[in-house]
Scaffold this motif. Structure first.
Motif, PDB file in Angstrom:
ATOM      1  N   UNK A 176       0.773  -1.252   0.062  1.00 38.86           N
ATOM      2  CA  UNK A 176       0.136  -0.091   0.167  1.00 38.86           C
ATOM      3  C   UNK A 176       0.923   1.349  -0.019  1.00 38.86           C
ATOM      4  N   UNK A 187       1.750   5.099   0.859  1.00 40.20           N
ATOM      5  CA  UNK A 187       2.983   5.222   0.660  1.00 40.20           C
ATOM      6  C   UNK A 187       3.849   3.940   1.161  1.00 40.20           C
ATOM      7  N   UNK A 188       4.898   3.737   0.561  1.00 46.78           N
ATOM      8  CA  UNK A 188       5.615   2.498   0.652  1.00 46.78           C
ATOM      9  C   UNK A 188       6.917   2.760   1.249  1.00 46.78           C
ATOM     10  N   UNK A 189       7.478   1.687   2.077  1.00 40.18           N
ATOM     11  CA  UNK A 189       8.751   1.815   2.681  1.00 40.18           C
ATOM     12  C   UNK A 189       9.882   1.340   1.676  1.00 40.18           C
ATOM     13  N   UNK A 207      11.418  -1.935   2.282  1.00 45.75           N
ATOM     14  CA  UNK A 207      10.550  -3.107   2.078  1.00 45.75           C
ATOM     15  C   UNK A 207      10.345  -3.511   0.720  1.00 45.75           C
TER      16      UNK A 207
END
Lengths: 375, 128
Positions: free
Chosen positions: B106, B108-110, B113
């Motif tokens: 989902x 915003x992404x990291x 990750x």
């Protein structure tokens, strides 16, 4: 010119009025065209400037923030010293360029989170861009206030309740919506306090935006939405709270939702049925079936959908009856969809219907069986 | 040989971020901005990609349609698909997995990750 004026004076009143109107119309048309041209030229200049500035900003953010391995340490984000000197370019002394930088930071923050997202916020603070936003917040223009609210809330900057709460009931729709979004996002203790004071309806788009903010804001204090379902006089708040009850699977609000089935407003009743269906309340199924025949079309459709969602398999025969004998197309369509959802208990019925249904009903069944089609 | 990744994304900023993050690992990213272009690119290359990263809501064809087409393909090597989307409600996520998505991120992404998930899928599918 003298000749023309002489002519004008000598002309009849009707002609004089017509000439005055023509002159006014032509003048305004020219002014309108010139202002459109000016606007387009300004937009073109702005786009051109931004097109050359965006790659610079992107490179700075990528090289010095997002891909900077030195920042990927265990030190808390707000204590990390960022290489802000590289961002102190002469171009950022101009207000438009600082605004472009703020907008780009928001775009990035909408796409990345975690430590990198925090570093973007950190950069916003260390470059003192928050002061630009606060200055806009004090502006008398509503669009500047909206811009400031969006920036401050996206960057998770705190705003005093006394500043923001009055704006949640502003007569300006855009400002009102932005203030509500910001309040929910930034108020740590009572993010839904403005539900008590809202007098204007929450428009559908407002609800979509609010829902997105509520569901994506971390560490938000979630109240029992039954209080507004039971007591709010604002129907849009009740409807919105029903959606929140579903989202948070708030079983404690169920008595209030069941009570809403007796309301005279059939739109709210449909929302309540929708809520029960999405919560898969099997215990409510009998009541929904009992009230089916006395309901208007929108409520009946919601009941059919709810039976499909609850998926108890107990009322397949009822769905079959509706699918075969209803005259309304939407009723048949939703009955078919719910039969398919209850397929585990209706395998024989589905096969029988596919074999014996009319051409149109076959089409509806085929449509309902396609997992890619949602309705 | 570097892994080829097809990125289907209509947002302006996200592809830039992904390209930079994934380029670090020397993945070869090809970006298209809508579903129609994605189908065209897949046909033109005979599905010669090691991974597809797609958004859901896009012009012409949604990410689900791309996912469905890739996963229902009868012949050719299987291609892992990661969905990266703003739409993170339960129904969307479940629908994605039902259609065969290998992962769902989902926005915003990291960034870290994303990189790990990409690496893991490429290893799992034994890409080049």
């Amino acid at each position: 010119m003298e000749y023309s004026l002489y002519d004008f004076r000598g002309a009849s009143l009707n002609i004089q009025i017509a000439i005055v109107f023509i002159v006014i119309a032509v003048t305004f048309t020219i002014i309108a065209y010139l202002s459109i041209l000016r606007g387009r030229y300004k937009a073109y200049r702005r786009e051109k400037k931004l097109a050359s500035l965006h790659p610079v900003i992107d490179n700075l953010l990528m090289e010095h923030i997002l891909l900077n391995d030195e920042l990927a340490s265990d030190v808390p984000a707000d204590q990390v010293v960022l290489p802000i000197d590289v961002f102190r370019l002469p171009v950022f002394e101009h207000r438009w360029a600082r605004q472009a930088l703020i907008d780009r930071l928001l775009d990035y923050r909408n796409n990345v989170r975690g430590a990198m997202g925090e570093q973007l916020r950190n950069l916003y603070i260390q470059l003192e861009l928050d002061k630009d936003s606060i200055r806009k917040m004090k502006s008398r223009k509503w669009d500047k206030k909206v811009q400031a609210l969006v920036e401050l809330s996206s960057m998770n900057m705190s705003i005093a309740d006394v500043t923001i709460l009055p704006l949640t009931n502003s007569s300006n729709r855009e400002l009102r919506a932005a203030a509500r979004h910001a309040y929910i996002k930034l108020s740590k203790n009572e993010p839904f306090k403005f539900f008590d004071v809202v007098t204007e309806p929450l428009l559908m788009w407002d609800q979509v935006e609010l829902f997105k903010i509520i569901s994506t804001t971390e560490h938000i204090a979630i109240p029992n939405f039954a209080q507004w379902i039971t007591y709010s006089t604002n129907k849009s708040i009740v409807s919105f709270c029903l959606k929140l009850v579903v989202h948070y699977n708030q079983i404690s609000a169920l008595p209030a939702v069941l009570k809403l089935l007796d309301t005279k407003d059939h739109y709210l009743r449909a929302d309540a049925i929708n809520c029960l269906g999405k919560l898969k309340m099997e215990s409510a199924e009998e009541k929904l079936l009992q009230m089916y025949d006395s309901q208007p079309l929108n409520c009946r459709l919601e009941i059919l959908k709810a039976i499909g969602r609850i998926n108890s398999g107990k009322h397949v025969d009822f769905l079959r009856q509706e699918f075969l004998h209803a005259t309304d197309f939407d009723v048949r369509k939703n009955a078919a969809k719910s039969i398919i959802r209850n397929q585990w208990a209706a395998k024989g019925i589905v096969e029988e219907l596919v074999e014996t249904a009319t051409a149109e009903n076959k089409l509806i069944l085929k449509h309902s069986m396609n997992p890619l089609i949602k309705f | 040989m570097s892994n080829r990744i097809l990125l289907v994304e209509d947002d302006e900023v996200m592809p830039k971020i992904m390209e930079r993050i994934l380029h670090k690992e020397e993945y070869k990213i090809e970006h298209v901005t809508n579903g129609k272009e994605a189908f065209q690119r897949l046909e033109d290359t005979n599905y010669d990609y090691d991974l597809i990263i797609t958004d859901i809501m896009m012009p012409y064809a949604s990410g689900f349609e791309i996912l469905s087409k890739v996963k229902t393909r009868k012949d050719g090597k299987p291609i892992p698909v990661i969905i990266v989307s703003n739409a993170g409600n339960e129904e969307m996520i479940l629908e994605g997995f039902k259609l065969g998505a290998d992962d769902f991120l989902k926005k915003p992404v990291i960034p870290g990750e994303l990189l790990i998930r990409v690496k893991r899928l490429l290893m799992q599918y034994g890409a080049r």
